[in-house]
Write a protein that holds these residues in place. Structure first.
Motif, short mmCIF file in Angstrom:
data_model
loop_
_atom_site.label_atom_id
_atom_site.label_comp_id
_atom_site.label_asym_id
_atom_site.label_seq_id
_atom_site.Cartn_x
_atom_site.Cartn_y
_atom_site.Cartn_z
N LYS A 77 0.84 -1.20 0.00
CA LYS A 77 0.00 0.00 0.00
C LYS A 77 0.87 1.25 0.00
N LEU A 78 2.00 1.18 0.73
CA LEU A 78 2.90 2.33 0.78
C LEU A 78 3.49 2.62 -0.59
N GLN A 79 3.84 1.57 -1.32
CA GLN A 79 4.38 1.76 -2.66
C GLN A 79 3.33 2.33 -3.60
N LEU A 80 2.09 1.87 -3.48
CA LEU A 80 1.02 2.39 -4.32
C LEU A 80 0.75 3.87 -4.03
N CYS A 81 0.82 4.25 -2.76
CA CYS A 81 0.65 5.67 -2.41
C CYS A 81 1.79 6.51 -2.98
N TRP A 82 2.99 5.93 -3.01
CA TRP A 82 4.14 6.63 -3.62
C TRP A 82 3.91 6.82 -5.11
N LEU A 83 3.41 5.77 -5.78
CA LEU A 83 3.12 5.87 -7.20
C LEU A 83 2.02 6.89 -7.47
N LYS A 84 1.04 6.94 -6.57
CA LYS A 84 -0.04 7.93 -6.73
C LYS A 84 0.53 9.35 -6.65
N ALA A 85 1.49 9.56 -5.75
CA ALA A 85 2.11 10.88 -5.64
C ALA A 85 2.88 11.23 -6.90
N ILE A 86 3.59 10.25 -7.48
CA ILE A 86 4.33 10.50 -8.72
C ILE A 86 3.36 10.86 -9.85
N CYS A 87 2.26 10.13 -9.94
CA CYS A 87 1.27 10.41 -11.00
C CYS A 87 0.60 11.77 -10.82
N SER A 88 0.59 12.27 -9.60
CA SER A 88 -0.06 13.56 -9.32
C SER A 88 0.87 14.74 -9.60
N ASP A 89 2.13 14.48 -9.87
CA ASP A 89 3.08 15.56 -10.15
C ASP A 89 2.68 16.30 -11.42
N ARG A 90 2.84 17.61 -11.42
CA ARG A 90 2.45 18.43 -12.58
C ARG A 90 3.24 18.06 -13.83
N ARG A 91 4.43 17.50 -13.65
CA ARG A 91 5.27 17.16 -14.80
C ARG A 91 5.02 15.76 -15.34
N PHE A 92 4.13 15.01 -14.69
CA PHE A 92 3.90 13.62 -15.07
C PHE A 92 3.39 13.51 -16.50
N ARG A 93 2.48 14.40 -16.89
CA ARG A 93 1.88 14.31 -18.23
C ARG A 93 2.85 14.64 -19.35
N LEU A 94 3.98 15.20 -19.00
CA LEU A 94 4.99 15.43 -20.04
C LEU A 94 5.48 14.11 -20.61
N PHE A 95 5.43 13.07 -19.80
CA PHE A 95 5.98 11.78 -20.20
C PHE A 95 4.91 10.73 -20.47
N CYS A 96 3.76 10.84 -19.82
CA CYS A 96 2.78 9.75 -19.89
C CYS A 96 1.37 10.29 -19.76
N ASP A 97 0.46 9.75 -20.59
CA ASP A 97 -0.93 10.16 -20.56
C ASP A 97 -1.80 9.20 -19.76
#
Length: 303
Positions: A77-97
Motif C-alpha cells: 500500500k505504501l508503494q502504491l501511495c508513492w506511485l499515486k504521488a508520482i502520478c499527481s506531479d504536474r510534470r507527469f503528463r509530459l511523459f505519460c498520458d
C-alpha cells in the motif's frame, strides 16, 4: 522508515530469480552465486546461499524449489501511495498520458505539492499544464529517442519568432528555475533552447547531427559544515551535478563537484546562498569571483 523494504529490494529479486530458474532445472551453487552478484551486492551471497542451503529460508532443497509457482512481487500500500504521488506531479503528463489505475484511484498520495514550500525557487516556472507545452516536450523526446532533426518555432531575444532547424540530443531540468531546456546541436553559438519559448516543434525525417562536444568542465572543491541541514540541502541543490562527498570530521564534509563552464554563474549564486556553511577551496578563479561578489554586496550594505 525506508519506502522500499529490503525484502522487496535486491535480496528479494536475487532469491526470486534463483527460484524462477530452479523451477526449470536444479541450480548449482556457482550459478546461484552468479545470480546473487547480478541482482544484489558483492557480498550478498554470503547471506543468501547459506540461508537457502541450510533451510533457514525454506524455499530450496538440493537446488530444487519447494514452490509450485514462480514468486511474484505484489506492491505494498505504501508503494502504491508513492506511485499515486508520482502520478499527481504536474510534470507527469509530459511523459505519460495513462491515468492512474483503479487500484491507485482509491488511495491517497504519499505527498502532495502543498506539502512543500520552495523558499529559493523562482516563481515563473514553466507551464506544465499547457497542451502546447506538452506536445512540444513529447516531440523533442521523440526526436531525441529516434535521433532525428527538429524544426522549432522559437521566440528570440528580440521578441520575434524564428524557425530553427536543429538536432536535440538531451533535455535538462533546473530545480531552482523550475524550467526545462533542450540541448541542441546544429545552430551556431546556441547550445540550449528553453522549452517555454518554443511555440511549435516538428520532428523531421532527417537524421540528427552528432551531439556537440561536451562543454568545458570545471572542478569545484568546497568544505561544508552540516548545520541547519546544510548537507541535505546541498545534495538537493546540486543533485544534477557529478560530485564526490567525503566526511572529514564531525558534521564536516569535503565536496568535489564538476560543472559545465557555461553554468558557472548559476553555481556561484547557489554557493553564495549557503553563507558560512560552505567554504570554497578551489579553483582559484572561482574563489576570486566569489570574493568580488561579496565585496559588491558589502558595498551595497547587503549582509
Amino acid at each position: 522508515m525506508q519506502l522500499f523494504d529490503e525484502v522487496y529490494g535486491a535480496y528479494y529479486n536475487a532469491v526470486a530469480r534463483i527460484l524462477k530458474e530452479s523451477l526449470r532445472a536444479p541450480l548449482t551453487r556457482e550459478r546461484m552465486k552468479e545470480i546473487c552478484d547480478q541482482e544484489a551486492f558483492a557480498e550478498s551471497f554470503l547471506t543468501i546461499l547459506p540461508a537457502l542451503e541450510k533451510g533457514e529460508w525454506q524455499l530450496l532443497k538440493e537446488g530444487v524449489p519447494l514452490l509450485r509457482h514462480p514468486p511474484v512481487l505484489p506492491p505494498t500500500k505504501l508503494q502504491l501511495c508513492w506511485l499515486k504521488a508520482i502520478c499527481s506531479d504536474r510534470r507527469f503528463r509530459l511523459f505519460c498520458d495513462a491515468p492512474p489505475t483503479k487500484e491507485l484511484s482509491s488511495l491517497p498520495p504519499l505527498w502532495s505539492e502543498q506539502d512543500y514550500f520552495y523558499f529559493d525557487r523562482y516563481s515563473d516556472g514553466d507551464d506544465y499544464e499547457s497542451e502546447q507545452y506538452i506536445r512540444n516536450f513529447r516531440a523533442l523526446l521523440l526526436a531525441i529517442e529516434e535521433k532525428k532533426q527538429a524544426f522549432i518555432e522559437y521566440k528570440m531575444r528580440d521578441g520575434n519568432f524564428h524557425w530553427l532547424r536543429c538536432s536535440p540530443y538531451a533535455l535538462e531540468y533546473s530545480e531552482k528555475d523550475d524550467k526545462f531546456r533542450a540541448c541542441v546541436s546544429g545552430i551556431k553559438k546556441i547550445r540550449y533552447l528553453n522549452l517555454a519559448r518554443m511555440n511549435r516543434v516538428t520532428v523531421s525525417e532527417r537524421d540528427a547531427a552528432p551531439p556537440r562536444e561536451p562543454p568545458e568542465r570545471e572542478k569545484l572543491v568546497f568544505a561544508l559544515k552540516n548545520q541547519r541541514n546544510a548537507l541535505e540541502r546541498a545534495l538537493t541543490h546540486f543533485a544534477h551535478f557529478e560530485k564526490e562527498v567525503e566526511r572529514t570530521g564531525e558534521e564536516e564534509y569535503s565536496v568535489r563537484m564538476y560543472y559545465d563552464k557555461e553554468d558557472e554563474t548559476e553555481v556561484l549564486i547557489r554557493i553564495l546562498s549557503f553563507g558560512p556553511m560552505i567554504r570554497v577551496l578551489a579553483p582559484e578563479n572561482f574563489l576570486t569571483q566569489l570574493k568580488e561578489r561579496l565585496k559588491k554586496q558589502k558595498s551595497c550594505g547587503i549582509r
